[in-house]
Design a protein around this motif. Structure first.
Motif, PDB file in Angstrom:
ATOM      1  N   GLU A 397       0.836  -1.191   0.000  1.00  0.00           N
ATOM      2  CA  GLU A 397       0.000   0.000   0.000  1.00  0.00           C
ATOM      3  C   GLU A 397       0.874   1.246   0.000  1.00  0.00           C
ATOM      4  O   GLU A 397       1.667   1.466   0.917  1.00  0.00           O
ATOM      5  CB  GLU A 397      -0.921  -0.005   1.219  1.00  0.00           C
ATOM      6  CG  GLU A 397      -1.997   1.057   1.150  1.00  0.00           C
ATOM      7  CD  GLU A 397      -3.104   0.819   2.156  1.00  0.00           C
ATOM      8  OE1 GLU A 397      -3.934   1.735   2.316  1.00  0.00           O
ATOM      9  OE2 GLU A 397      -3.159  -0.270   2.767  1.00  0.00           O
ATOM     10  N   ASP A 398       0.729   2.028  -1.062  1.00  0.00           N
ATOM     11  CA  ASP A 398       1.491   3.271  -1.214  1.00  0.00           C
ATOM     12  C   ASP A 398       0.495   4.422  -1.246  1.00  0.00           C
ATOM     13  O   ASP A 398      -0.066   4.746  -2.298  1.00  0.00           O
ATOM     14  CB  ASP A 398       2.315   3.226  -2.492  1.00  0.00           C
ATOM     15  CG  ASP A 398       3.183   4.470  -2.671  1.00  0.00           C
ATOM     16  OD1 ASP A 398       3.276   5.248  -1.708  1.00  0.00           O
ATOM     17  OD2 ASP A 398       3.736   4.647  -3.769  1.00  0.00           O
ATOM     18  N   GLY A 399       0.274   5.019  -0.088  1.00  0.00           N
ATOM     19  CA  GLY A 399      -0.759   6.050  -0.014  1.00  0.00           C
ATOM     20  C   GLY A 399      -2.130   5.411  -0.090  1.00  0.00           C
ATOM     21  O   GLY A 399      -2.480   4.563   0.721  1.00  0.00           O
ATOM     22  N   THR A 400      -2.889   5.806  -1.112  1.00  0.00           N
ATOM     23  CA  THR A 400      -4.233   5.240  -1.282  1.00  0.00           C
ATOM     24  C   THR A 400      -4.250   4.086  -2.276  1.00  0.00           C
ATOM     25  O   THR A 400      -5.281   3.481  -2.513  1.00  0.00           O
ATOM     26  CB  THR A 400      -5.200   6.329  -1.774  1.00  0.00           C
ATOM     27  OG1 THR A 400      -4.723   6.853  -3.023  1.00  0.00           O
ATOM     28  CG2 THR A 400      -5.327   7.447  -0.752  1.00  0.00           C
ATOM     29  N   GLU A 401      -3.116   3.779  -2.888  1.00  0.00           N
ATOM     30  CA  GLU A 401      -3.044   2.745  -3.927  1.00  0.00           C
ATOM     31  C   GLU A 401      -2.374   1.487  -3.395  1.00  0.00           C
ATOM     32  O   GLU A 401      -1.395   1.542  -2.645  1.00  0.00           O
ATOM     33  CB  GLU A 401      -2.260   3.265  -5.133  1.00  0.00           C
ATOM     34  CG  GLU A 401      -2.171   2.257  -6.270  1.00  0.00           C
ATOM     35  CD  GLU A 401      -1.332   2.775  -7.420  1.00  0.00           C
ATOM     36  OE1 GLU A 401      -1.268   2.076  -8.452  1.00  0.00           O
ATOM     37  OE2 GLU A 401      -0.731   3.868  -7.289  1.00  0.00           O
ATOM     38  N   LYS A 403      -0.499  -1.928  -4.710  1.00  0.00           N
ATOM     39  CA  LYS A 403       0.191  -2.449  -5.888  1.00  0.00           C
ATOM     40  C   LYS A 403       0.624  -3.883  -5.621  1.00  0.00           C
ATOM     41  O   LYS A 403       1.188  -4.176  -4.556  1.00  0.00           O
ATOM     42  CB  LYS A 403       1.415  -1.588  -6.181  1.00  0.00           C
ATOM     43  CG  LYS A 403       2.206  -1.961  -7.409  1.00  0.00           C
ATOM     44  CD  LYS A 403       3.344  -0.953  -7.570  1.00  0.00           C
ATOM     45  CE  LYS A 403       4.156  -1.213  -8.811  1.00  0.00           C
ATOM     46  NZ  LYS A 403       5.242  -0.219  -8.962  1.00  0.00           N
TER      47      LYS A 403
END
Length: 428
Positions: A397-401, A403
């Motif tokens: 999780e990178d911020g709100t995304e 991957k």
């Protein structure tokens, strides 16, 4: 003889070279003529869908077309030189005659087909006739139409051999096609004893040419797959048939009760996955019990690692963005939020499987999203330590995304007493 099949058939033009007769004992008969053969546009009914979308029909170098008329007993052979079809033997008629053309010849053997998509056109019967009688001196124009259909056979069960045979309404076995003289058609050739049109040792996707326009029944060995109505299959059309179901239900013994569980298969010969996990996480040791000892009873089991992961199975490769992405030929996958919960949804890509999906559920461990489940495989390292093997999907999780940064088995080993989710498959 290699050809390509797509959804709209190309216009094909056959030009026959002219030459003079060398017969000096009989009245001179002119040889050679020009023939334009148009293959009927069938895009409204021939809509085969493969990985490339559409198909067309195209002649190739050295392909042959047999042409006859009601003034001769045999056929003239025209050969494609890559640009035109030529014959030095074709003769004009003294009086106007009806001309008929047949591809790939006047007889077509449908036995023991290869099953390969690229070989379909070698058996793809076309026939046509001139619109009006002619001597041929001013050339011939023939519109050729398909006289067969194509079965796309999906062998579903791993290790099960295929023996595809086709019977007519009279319970005769289809063996081939023969041109009907002076008619733009083929007749179906049959035998009293079983004739195999396709034989394969295992599951897969295969293509078989069969007669169109007549009632037929398609069998795998002695098992009926499909029976048509009296009018049969439409010429120029393909039909996908599976040898077994790719979705279904089976009972599981859960806490002493018999519970009906849905299952789904994602590729030919693949395991039949339950659509949900065992309710609670388990150790590898408990997950690999079998028979009546298994958590869901003897009808289910935990799959081996090589059954679920690898090219053509649950698989992904890293891209330039360092994320993992689907690979052609393997089921596709995507992150999907469902009811506020992250899931990974796999979708089949092979014919017969494109509507089948498998959902894997999220666990947040070690600060990442994990969609893992135990397999029944284990691994011993060079120090003699024994581990269980998981199939793993990791999302970061990178911020709100979120991957996906890993898909597969590499480094997915853990102590056997650790607890993870379990996704059963049918015990077959």
């Amino acid at each position: 003889m290699k050809k390509i099949l797509y959804s709209v058939f190309m216009l094909a033009t056959m030009v026959l070279a002219a030459c003079s007769s060398d017969d000096t004992t009989e009245p001179a008969v002119k040889r050679g003529m020009v023939l334009k053969a148009n293959v009927e546009d069938t895009d409204t009914r021939a809509t085969i869908t493969d990985n490339e979308g559409k198909w067309k029909f195209a002649f190739a170098t050295n392909d042959k077309v047999k042409v006859g008329n009601d003034e001769v007993t045999g056929y003239y052979t025209f050969t494609n030189d890559g640009t035109v079809f030529t014959s030095t033997d074709a003769k004009y008629t003294a009086e106007a005659a009806n001309w008929c053309a047949f591809f790939p010849g006047e007889t077509i053997d449908l036995r023991n087909q290869s099953g390969a998509f690229a070989d379909v056109a070698q058996k793809y019967a076309l026939a046509g006739a001139t619109a009006t009688p002619t001597t041929g001196s001013d050339g011939l124009t023939v519109t050729m139409k398909a006289k067969v259909a194509v079965l796309r056979i999906v062998g579903v069960k791993k290790g099960e051999s295929l023996d595809i045979n086709v019977q007519t309404a009279e319970s005769k076995y289809v063996s081939g096609l023969t041109a009907v003289k002076n008619s733009a058609d083929f007749s179906v050739q049959t035998r009293d004893t079983k004739v195999t049109l396709l034989s394969k040792p295992d599951a897969g996707v295969y293509y078989v040419v069969v007669p169109a326009g007549v009632k037929i029944s398609v069998y795998n060995g002695k098992t009926l797959i499909k029976a048509t109505k009296a009018e049969g299959l439409k010429a120029g059309k393909y039909y996908t048939l599976t040898t077994h179901d790719t979705k279904g239900k089976e009972y599981a013994t859960i806490n002493g009760e018999e519970v009906l569980i849905d299952w789904v298969q994602l590729w030919a010969g693949g395991p039949k996955f339950a659509v949900k996990n065992v309710a609670e996480e388990m150790t590898w040791t408990d997950a690999t019990k079998t028979g009546d000892e298994y958590v869901w009873g003897k009808r289910w089991r935990t799959p081996k690692a090589d059954e679920v992961s690898g090219k053509g199975k649950l698989y992904g490769e890293v891209g330039e963005d360092y994320g993992y992405h689907p690979v052609a030929g393997s089921p596709s996958f995507e992150l999907k939020e469902q009811e506020g919960y992250q899931t990974v949804v796999w979708t089949g890509v092979q014919p017969g499987y494109t509507k089948n999906t498998l959902t894997l559920f999220n666990q947040i461990k070690h600060g990442t999203h994990n969609f893992d489940f135990w397999t029944a495989s284990d691994y011993k390292n060079d120090k003699g330590q024994d581990f269980g093997v998981r199939f793993g999907i990791t999302g970061y999780e990178d911020g709100t995304e979120i991957k996906i940064i890993y898909v597969g088995l590499y480094n997915q080993v853990d102590y056997k007493d650790r607890k993870y989710l379990v996704r059963p498959v049918l015990a077959e």
